[in-house]
Design a protein around this motif. Structure first.
Motif, PDB file in Angstrom:
ATOM      1  N   GLY A   1       0.830  -1.199   0.000  1.00  0.00           N
ATOM      2  CA  GLY A   1       0.000   0.000   0.000  1.00  0.00           C
ATOM      3  C   GLY A   1       0.859   1.241   0.000  1.00  0.00           C
ATOM      4  O   GLY A   1       2.060   1.187   0.262  1.00  0.00           O
ATOM      5  N   GLY A   2       0.259   2.387  -0.285  1.00  0.00           N
ATOM      6  CA  GLY A   2       0.972   3.654  -0.255  1.00  0.00           C
ATOM      7  C   GLY A   2       1.227   4.102   1.172  1.00  0.00           C
ATOM      8  O   GLY A   2       0.809   3.459   2.140  1.00  0.00           O
ATOM      9  N   ILE A   3       1.914   5.246   1.309  1.00  0.00           N
ATOM     10  CA  ILE A   3       2.293   5.729   2.641  1.00  0.00           C
ATOM     11  C   ILE A   3       1.066   6.032   3.494  1.00  0.00           C
ATOM     12  O   ILE A   3       1.037   5.704   4.692  1.00  0.00           O
ATOM     13  CB  ILE A   3       3.200   6.972   2.521  1.00  0.00           C
ATOM     14  CG1 ILE A   3       4.502   6.622   1.801  1.00  0.00           C
ATOM     15  CG2 ILE A   3       3.507   7.542   3.907  1.00  0.00           C
ATOM     16  CD1 ILE A   3       5.307   5.528   2.480  1.00  0.00           C
ATOM     17  N   LYS A   4       0.030   6.611   2.914  1.00  0.00           N
ATOM     18  CA  LYS A   4      -1.168   6.916   3.713  1.00  0.00           C
ATOM     19  C   LYS A   4      -1.804   5.641   4.265  1.00  0.00           C
ATOM     20  O   LYS A   4      -2.226   5.589   5.426  1.00  0.00           O
ATOM     21  CB  LYS A   4      -2.176   7.697   2.864  1.00  0.00           C
ATOM     22  CG  LYS A   4      -1.912   9.195   2.844  1.00  0.00           C
ATOM     23  CD  LYS A   4      -3.119   9.952   2.348  1.00  0.00           C
ATOM     24  CE  LYS A   4      -2.940  11.449   2.575  1.00  0.00           C
ATOM     25  NZ  LYS A   4      -4.119  12.237   2.170  1.00  0.00           N
ATOM     26  N   ARG A   5      -1.894   4.601   3.425  1.00  0.00           N
ATOM     27  CA  ARG A   5      -2.473   3.338   3.899  1.00  0.00           C
ATOM     28  C   ARG A   5      -1.572   2.709   4.958  1.00  0.00           C
ATOM     29  O   ARG A   5      -2.068   2.105   5.927  1.00  0.00           O
ATOM     30  CB  ARG A   5      -2.673   2.386   2.723  1.00  0.00           C
ATOM     31  CG  ARG A   5      -3.861   2.730   1.830  1.00  0.00           C
ATOM     32  CD  ARG A   5      -4.042   1.671   0.758  1.00  0.00           C
ATOM     33  NE  ARG A   5      -4.410   0.386   1.345  1.00  0.00           N
ATOM     34  CZ  ARG A   5      -4.301  -0.765   0.691  1.00  0.00           C
ATOM     35  NH1 ARG A   5      -3.823  -0.803  -0.542  1.00  0.00           N
ATOM     36  NH2 ARG A   5      -4.661  -1.895   1.279  1.00  0.00           N
ATOM     37  N   LYS A   6      -0.268   2.837   4.783  1.00  0.00           N
ATOM     38  CA  LYS A   6       0.657   2.295   5.785  1.00  0.00           C
ATOM     39  C   LYS A   6       0.514   3.033   7.107  1.00  0.00           C
ATOM     40  O   LYS A   6       0.593   2.424   8.185  1.00  0.00           O
ATOM     41  CB  LYS A   6       2.094   2.370   5.269  1.00  0.00           C
ATOM     42  CG  LYS A   6       2.422   1.339   4.198  1.00  0.00           C
ATOM     43  CD  LYS A   6       3.897   1.361   3.826  1.00  0.00           C
ATOM     44  CE  LYS A   6       4.238   0.203   2.900  1.00  0.00           C
ATOM     45  NZ  LYS A   6       5.677   0.135   2.590  1.00  0.00           N
ATOM     46  N   HIS A   7       0.312   4.366   7.050  1.00  0.00           N
ATOM     47  CA  HIS A   7       0.040   5.127   8.270  1.00  0.00           C
ATOM     48  C   HIS A   7      -1.141   4.512   9.022  1.00  0.00           C
ATOM     49  O   HIS A   7      -1.077   4.274  10.237  1.00  0.00           O
ATOM     50  CB  HIS A   7      -0.334   6.582   7.924  1.00  0.00           C
ATOM     51  CG  HIS A   7       0.836   7.484   7.723  1.00  0.00           C
ATOM     52  ND1 HIS A   7       1.959   7.453   8.510  1.00  0.00           N
ATOM     53  CD2 HIS A   7       1.039   8.484   6.830  1.00  0.00           C
ATOM     54  CE1 HIS A   7       2.809   8.380   8.098  1.00  0.00           C
ATOM     55  NE2 HIS A   7       2.275   9.013   7.087  1.00  0.00           N
ATOM     56  N   LYS A   8      -2.230   4.293   8.300  1.00  0.00           N
ATOM     57  CA  LYS A   8      -3.451   3.791   8.939  1.00  0.00           C
ATOM     58  C   LYS A   8      -3.272   2.365   9.453  1.00  0.00           C
ATOM     59  O   LYS A   8      -3.784   2.010  10.518  1.00  0.00           O
ATOM     60  CB  LYS A   8      -4.612   3.881   7.953  1.00  0.00           C
ATOM     61  CG  LYS A   8      -5.002   5.326   7.642  1.00  0.00           C
ATOM     62  CD  LYS A   8      -6.123   5.408   6.612  1.00  0.00           C
ATOM     63  CE  LYS A   8      -6.469   6.873   6.337  1.00  0.00           C
ATOM     64  NZ  LYS A   8      -7.537   7.017   5.326  1.00  0.00           N
ATOM     65  N   GLN A   9      -2.537   1.567   8.682  1.00  0.00           N
ATOM     66  CA  GLN A   9      -2.277   0.199   9.123  1.00  0.00           C
ATOM     67  C   GLN A   9      -1.440   0.195  10.398  1.00  0.00           C
ATOM     68  O   GLN A   9      -1.701  -0.581  11.329  1.00  0.00           O
ATOM     69  CB  GLN A   9      -1.562  -0.572   8.006  1.00  0.00           C
ATOM     70  CG  GLN A   9      -1.265  -2.027   8.311  1.00  0.00           C
ATOM     71  CD  GLN A   9      -2.507  -2.908   8.280  1.00  0.00           C
ATOM     72  OE1 GLN A   9      -3.630  -2.427   8.177  1.00  0.00           O
ATOM     73  NE2 GLN A   9      -2.294  -4.215   8.388  1.00  0.00           N
ATOM     74  N   ALA A  10      -0.427   1.069  10.450  1.00  0.00           N
ATOM     75  CA  ALA A  10       0.416   1.165  11.646  1.00  0.00           C
ATOM     76  C   ALA A  10      -0.373   1.679  12.840  1.00  0.00           C
ATOM     77  O   ALA A  10      -0.108   1.304  13.987  1.00  0.00           O
ATOM     78  CB  ALA A  10       1.617   2.070  11.375  1.00  0.00           C
ATOM     79  N   ASN A  11      -1.348   2.534  12.584  1.00  0.00           N
ATOM     80  CA  ASN A  11      -2.177   3.061  13.663  1.00  0.00           C
ATOM     81  C   ASN A  11      -3.095   1.983  14.215  1.00  0.00           C
ATOM     82  O   ASN A  11      -3.316   1.885  15.432  1.00  0.00           O
ATOM     83  CB  ASN A  11      -3.000   4.248  13.149  1.00  0.00           C
ATOM     84  CG  ASN A  11      -3.677   5.004  14.268  1.00  0.00           C
ATOM     85  OD1 ASN A  11      -4.686   4.554  14.790  1.00  0.00           O
ATOM     86  ND2 ASN A  11      -3.126   6.144  14.626  1.00  0.00           N
ATOM     87  N   ARG A  12      -3.613   1.122  13.331  1.00  0.00           N
ATOM     88  CA  ARG A  12      -4.554   0.070  13.750  1.00  0.00           C
ATOM     89  C   ARG A  12      -3.852  -1.118  14.384  1.00  0.00           C
ATOM     90  O   ARG A  12      -4.345  -1.693  15.352  1.00  0.00           O
ATOM     91  CB  ARG A  12      -5.346  -0.444  12.530  1.00  0.00           C
ATOM     92  CG  ARG A  12      -6.356   0.504  11.955  1.00  0.00           C
ATOM     93  CD  ARG A  12      -7.246  -0.239  10.954  1.00  0.00           C
ATOM     94  NE  ARG A  12      -6.453  -0.845   9.872  1.00  0.00           N
ATOM     95  CZ  ARG A  12      -6.241  -0.264   8.701  1.00  0.00           C
ATOM     96  NH1 ARG A  12      -6.748   0.936   8.462  1.00  0.00           N
ATOM     97  NH2 ARG A  12      -5.533  -0.873   7.763  1.00  0.00           N
ATOM     98  N   SER A  13      -2.699  -1.491  13.801  1.00  0.00           N
ATOM     99  CA  SER A  13      -2.109  -2.788  14.129  1.00  0.00           C
ATOM    100  C   SER A  13      -0.771  -2.647  14.844  1.00  0.00           C
ATOM    101  O   SER A  13       0.199  -2.149  14.278  1.00  0.00           O
ATOM    102  CB  SER A  13      -1.925  -3.592  12.835  1.00  0.00           C
ATOM    103  OG  SER A  13      -1.144  -4.735  13.050  1.00  0.00           O
ATOM    104  N   ASP A  14      -0.719  -3.114  16.093  1.00  0.00           N
ATOM    105  CA  ASP A  14       0.545  -3.104  16.831  1.00  0.00           C
ATOM    106  C   ASP A  14       1.581  -3.996  16.144  1.00  0.00           C
ATOM    107  O   ASP A  14       2.764  -3.678  16.111  1.00  0.00           O
ATOM    108  CB  ASP A  14       0.323  -3.599  18.262  1.00  0.00           C
ATOM    109  CG  ASP A  14      -0.447  -2.613  19.111  1.00  0.00           C
ATOM    110  OD1 ASP A  14      -0.712  -1.489  18.624  1.00  0.00           O
ATOM    111  OD2 ASP A  14      -0.802  -2.965  20.248  1.00  0.00           O
TER     112      ASP A  14
END
Length: 374
Positions: free
Chosen positions: A348-361
């Motif tokens: 995924g792009g950086i924005k999706r990675k941001h959200k994934q990192a926010n959701r998933s420890d």
């Protein structure tokens, strides 16, 4: 290559706070900020909120014996950190974990932090000059200057932080200066510099050497490319010549070996065609294909760094500007961007990675375990 962890490097930074008033370790605050920005946080309050939500996770890596600092405390810490020390730590870390190959392009370019101005005087906007590894798509180092016109003095300071041995350093026309060229060669690298009217004699000499008619000569080496997409067609043609063709001017430029000429044709869908011509000089012995590819690789710094900082991290919208805060937060963004780009398991792009990192420890753990952060 001996790897140095970023956490170890951060522990070297001097903490100028009064010891009796310190409740939060400096490394804890920096690690909190980096992981929060990885998770999409943009300001001090959001960084504090992230810390409060993820304290148990953060304590897997550092003690956080004082708990999570308030947003005001985080702000004060970032104001007091010496940005030169922080940038040196960052560059040392990247030297350790990002191995460059012979001939790799390091693109140096500046970006204005548009939100960093003082409302009373917009002339004090901060300008960051960054070095970007085109092949690895990561930032290698950065320094601050107070105006784009000061890039000429900032670039040598940035080069002092970098290991450019065996690499091809590209800079825009403002960096086409003999002192900068000498600095690159003295550090074991090569330069590829575009020539414009700030080097009038050199530009006139190159204009006299290259022309479309030169293509008709049997000894001329040329390389062409054609691309279609986004409603337009782009064609590029590159010719090279030996540096000795410019006569005595060759002795003014350290190690100069190759002269280059690139002409670009762009035809839009309305069939209007624009033409652009650029001249280049290089201390590397480049053929036409290599010079054209390296000149194009330079612009990855715009698409893969500056654009990402603006679109994915809202860099231009940030109004944090107290003392050293802007400069230090820019280094945190570069650190976080490097770590996010290095993590390849999530497509995924950086924005999706941001959200994934926010959701998933667990995903955030994957990100921070890359590039020898820990």
């Amino acid at each position: 290559m001996s790897q140095i962890t970023l956490i170890k490097q951060l522990s070297i930074i001097r903490d100028t706070r009064q010891p009796r008033k310190v409740h939060h370790n400096l490394v804890d605050v920096l690690f909190l900020a980096i992981t929060a920005v990885i998770s999409g946080c943009e300001g001090w309050e959001e960084i504090q909120d992230f810390g409060n939500d993820k304290l148990d996770w953060l304590r897997k890596y550092l003690p956080f014996s004082g708990g999570i600092p308030t947003d005001d405390t985080i702000s004060r810490v970032f104001q007091l950190i010496d940005p030169k020390e922080f940038q040196k730590c960052f560059a040392t870390w990247m030297k350790s974990c990002c191995e460059m190959s012979h001939g790799d392009v390091i693109a140096i370019d500046g970006k204005t932090l548009r939100g960093s101005f003082n409302k009373k005087d917009k002339s004090d906007t901060i300008h960051m000059v960054s070095a970007f590894a085109a092949a690895n798509s990561v930032v290698l180092g950065q320094v601050k200057t107070n105006a784009k016109s000061n890039e000429i003095t900032a670039i040598p300071k940035l080069l002092d932080l970098l290991d450019v041995r065996g690499c091809l350093v590209t800079i825009d026309a403002m960096g086409c200066q003999t002192k900068i060229a000498k600095k690159i060669v003295d550090k074991g690298g090569d330069y590829l510099l575009p020539v414009k009217d700030n080097q009038e004699r050199l530009q006139t000499a190159l204009d006299g050497i290259f022309s479309i008619r030169r293509l008709e000569l049997p000894e001329t080496e040329a390389y062409t490319t054609k691309e279609k997409g986004h409603g337009r067609e782009d064609s590029r043609m590159c010719m090279v010549a030996d540096a000795n063709e410019i006569g005595d001017l060759v002795f003014e430029w350290p190690g100069l070996k190759t002269l280059g000429y690139v002409v670009s044709f762009r035809t839009e869908k309305d069939m209007q065609t624009t033409v652009a011509v650029k001249f280049y000089i290089s201390s590397a012995k480049l053929d036409a294909k290599s010079l054209l590819e390296a000149s194009r690789a330079h612009w990855t710094v715009e698409n893969n760094l500056h654009w990402q900082l603006d679109i994915s991290m809202n860099d231009d919208s940030c109004r944090i500007r107290q003392q050293n805060s802007t400069e230090n937060l820019a280094t945190v963004r570069h650190t976080s961007l490097n770590l996010l780009k290095n993590e390849k398991s999530f497509d995924g792009g950086i924005k999706r990675k941001h959200k994934q990192a926010n959701r998933s420890d667990s995903y955030r753990e994957l990100v921070v375990s890359g590039l020898s952060l820990l």
